[in-house]
Enzyme design. Structure first.
Site, PDB file in Angstrom:
ATOM      1  N   GLY A  46       5.972  -9.130  -2.191  1.00 43.95           N
ATOM      2  CA  GLY A  46       4.545  -9.625  -3.242  1.00 43.95           C
ATOM      3  C   GLY A  46       3.461  -8.226  -3.347  1.00 43.95           C
ATOM      4  O   GLY A  46       4.206  -7.323  -2.570  1.00 43.95           O
ATOM      5  N   GLN A  51      -2.395  -3.046  -5.814  1.00 45.60           N
ATOM      6  CA  GLN A  51      -2.120  -1.866  -5.470  1.00 45.60           C
ATOM      7  C   GLN A  51      -1.648  -0.854  -5.836  1.00 45.60           C
ATOM      8  O   GLN A  51      -1.124   0.138  -4.565  1.00 45.60           O
ATOM      9  CB  GLN A  51      -1.194  -2.883  -4.441  1.00 45.60           C
ATOM     10  CG  GLN A  51      -1.865  -4.050  -3.537  1.00 45.60           C
ATOM     11  CD  GLN A  51      -0.880  -5.080  -2.848  1.00 45.60           C
ATOM     12  OE1 GLN A  51      -0.438  -6.047  -3.077  1.00 45.60           O
ATOM     13  NE2 GLN A  51      -0.143  -3.832  -1.492  1.00 45.60           N
ATOM     14  N   CYS A  94       0.968  -6.195   4.555  1.00 41.67           N
ATOM     15  CA  CYS A  94       1.157  -5.520   3.741  1.00 41.67           C
ATOM     16  C   CYS A  94       1.480  -4.380   2.891  1.00 41.67           C
ATOM     17  O   CYS A  94       1.130  -3.698   3.959  1.00 41.67           O
ATOM     18  CB  CYS A  94      -0.014  -5.744   3.317  1.00 41.67           C
ATOM     19  SG  CYS A  94      -1.254  -5.121   1.503  1.00 41.67           S
ATOM     20  N   LEU A  95       2.075  -4.494   2.094  1.00 46.85           N
ATOM     21  CA  LEU A  95       2.962  -2.744   1.302  1.00 46.85           C
ATOM     22  C   LEU A  95       1.471  -1.746   1.062  1.00 46.85           C
ATOM     23  O   LEU A  95       1.887  -0.918   1.942  1.00 46.85           O
ATOM     24  CB  LEU A  95       3.071  -2.854   0.252  1.00 46.85           C
ATOM     25  CG  LEU A  95       4.405  -3.236   0.244  1.00 46.85           C
ATOM     26  CD1 LEU A  95       4.803  -4.196  -1.497  1.00 46.85           C
ATOM     27  CD2 LEU A  95       5.370  -2.653   0.905  1.00 46.85           C
ATOM     28  N   HIS A 136      -2.743 -14.710   0.252  1.00 42.73           N
ATOM     29  CA  HIS A 136      -3.168 -13.292   0.312  1.00 42.73           C
ATOM     30  C   HIS A 136      -2.861 -12.398  -0.778  1.00 42.73           C
ATOM     31  O   HIS A 136      -3.603 -11.236  -0.572  1.00 42.73           O
ATOM     32  CB  HIS A 136      -1.158 -12.381   1.658  1.00 42.73           C
ATOM     33  CG  HIS A 136      -1.158 -11.531   1.630  1.00 42.73           C
ATOM     34  ND1 HIS A 136      -0.897 -11.191   2.675  1.00 42.73           N
ATOM     35  CD2 HIS A 136      -1.115  -9.722   0.782  1.00 42.73           C
ATOM     36  CE1 HIS A 136      -0.934  -9.558   2.851  1.00 42.73           C
ATOM     37  NE2 HIS A 136      -1.081  -9.870   1.705  1.00 42.73           N
ATOM     38  N   GLU A 137      -1.805 -12.867  -1.949  1.00 43.09           N
ATOM     39  CA  GLU A 137      -1.945 -11.818  -3.225  1.00 43.09           C
ATOM     40  C   GLU A 137      -3.432 -11.679  -3.741  1.00 43.09           C
ATOM     41  O   GLU A 137      -3.556 -11.149  -4.420  1.00 43.09           O
ATOM     42  CB  GLU A 137      -0.635 -11.697  -3.822  1.00 43.09           C
ATOM     43  CG  GLU A 137       0.829 -11.412  -3.399  1.00 43.09           C
ATOM     44  CD  GLU A 137       0.555 -10.170  -2.871  1.00 43.09           C
ATOM     45  OE1 GLU A 137      -0.037  -9.316  -3.395  1.00 43.09           O
ATOM     46  OE2 GLU A 137       1.381  -9.851  -1.737  1.00 43.09           O
ATOM     47  N   HIS A 140      -6.079 -10.194  -2.765  1.00 44.57           N
ATOM     48  CA  HIS A 140      -6.188  -7.994  -2.775  1.00 44.57           C
ATOM     49  C   HIS A 140      -6.978  -8.572  -4.424  1.00 44.57           C
ATOM     50  O   HIS A 140      -7.550  -7.000  -4.871  1.00 44.57           O
ATOM     51  CB  HIS A 140      -4.939  -7.918  -3.638  1.00 44.57           C
ATOM     52  CG  HIS A 140      -4.395  -7.766  -2.000  1.00 44.57           C
ATOM     53  ND1 HIS A 140      -4.683  -6.521  -1.507  1.00 44.57           N
ATOM     54  CD2 HIS A 140      -2.499  -7.792  -1.710  1.00 44.57           C
ATOM     55  CE1 HIS A 140      -3.193  -5.976  -0.928  1.00 44.57           C
ATOM     56  NE2 HIS A 140      -2.368  -7.244  -0.517  1.00 44.57           N
TER      57      HIS A 140
HETATM   58 ZN    ZN Z   1      -0.821  -6.823   0.461  1.00 47.99          ZN
END
Ligand code: ZN
Length: 169
Positions: A46, A51, A94-95, A136-137, A140
């Site tokens: 995701g 991001q 998370c990236l 989660h996304e 963000h």
């Molecule tokens: Zn994330």
């Protein structure tokens, strides 16, 4: 399509609140294509636009397993319409917080509404990893990272560890 750079903590842009998208057009689809390519290359399941430094309410994800065919999802201006009382813990990563994994407790099921890749309004129920990933996304988009759900100590340790990795790289 082009690979974009993924921001990592403690980049202040990750704390920014993203703005709603006016409409789904070719320019936005190009952004979503870039996001998907960047997510696949990372690799991740995701990615929110912020991001890669774009403060717009756009998410891409793909929850297909490695041996399965790709199943990209595009969520524009997502909203949560309902959440279950029941919560479940899930070990998240998370990236933007590389190499850190920890358990976060969230509602087990959610109902969401969003615009898809073609600008069509979709209403959908999510559970399991889909529900986790959506929440989660969506966090963000409001400048919230999964480590913000952890204790202050764990959060500070995570950021310190990421900074150390970045220096070593
Ligand atoms: Zn994330």
């Amino acid at each position: 399509m082009a690979l974009r750079e993924i921001l990592i903590v403690p980049d202040p842009r990750l704390k920014q609140k993203s703005a709603p998208v006016e409409g789904v057009d070719d320019e936005l689809r190009a952004l979503m294509d870039d996001m998907l390519e960047t997510m696949y290359a990372a690799p991740g399941i995701g990615l929110a636009a912020i991001q890669i430094g774009v403060p717009q309410r756009v998410i891409v994800m793909d929850l297909a397993r490695q041996e399965e065919e790709k199943a990209p999802r595009f969520l524009v201006n997502p909203q949560i319409l309902w959440t279950s009382e029941e919560t479940v813990p899930y070990e998240e990563g998370c990236l933007s917080v590389p190499e850190i994994f920890d358990e976060v407790e969230r509602p087990a099921r959610v109902r969401i509404r969003y615009l898809d890749y073609h600008g069509k309004a979709v209403e959908e129920d999510a559970e399991g990893i889909f529900a986790v990933c959506v929440q989660h996304e969506m966090d963000h988009l409001d400048g919230v990272l999964f480590i913000d759900h952890l204790s202050r100590l764990k959060r500070e340790q995570a950021v310190k560890k990421v900074k150390k990795q970045a220096k070593a790289a």
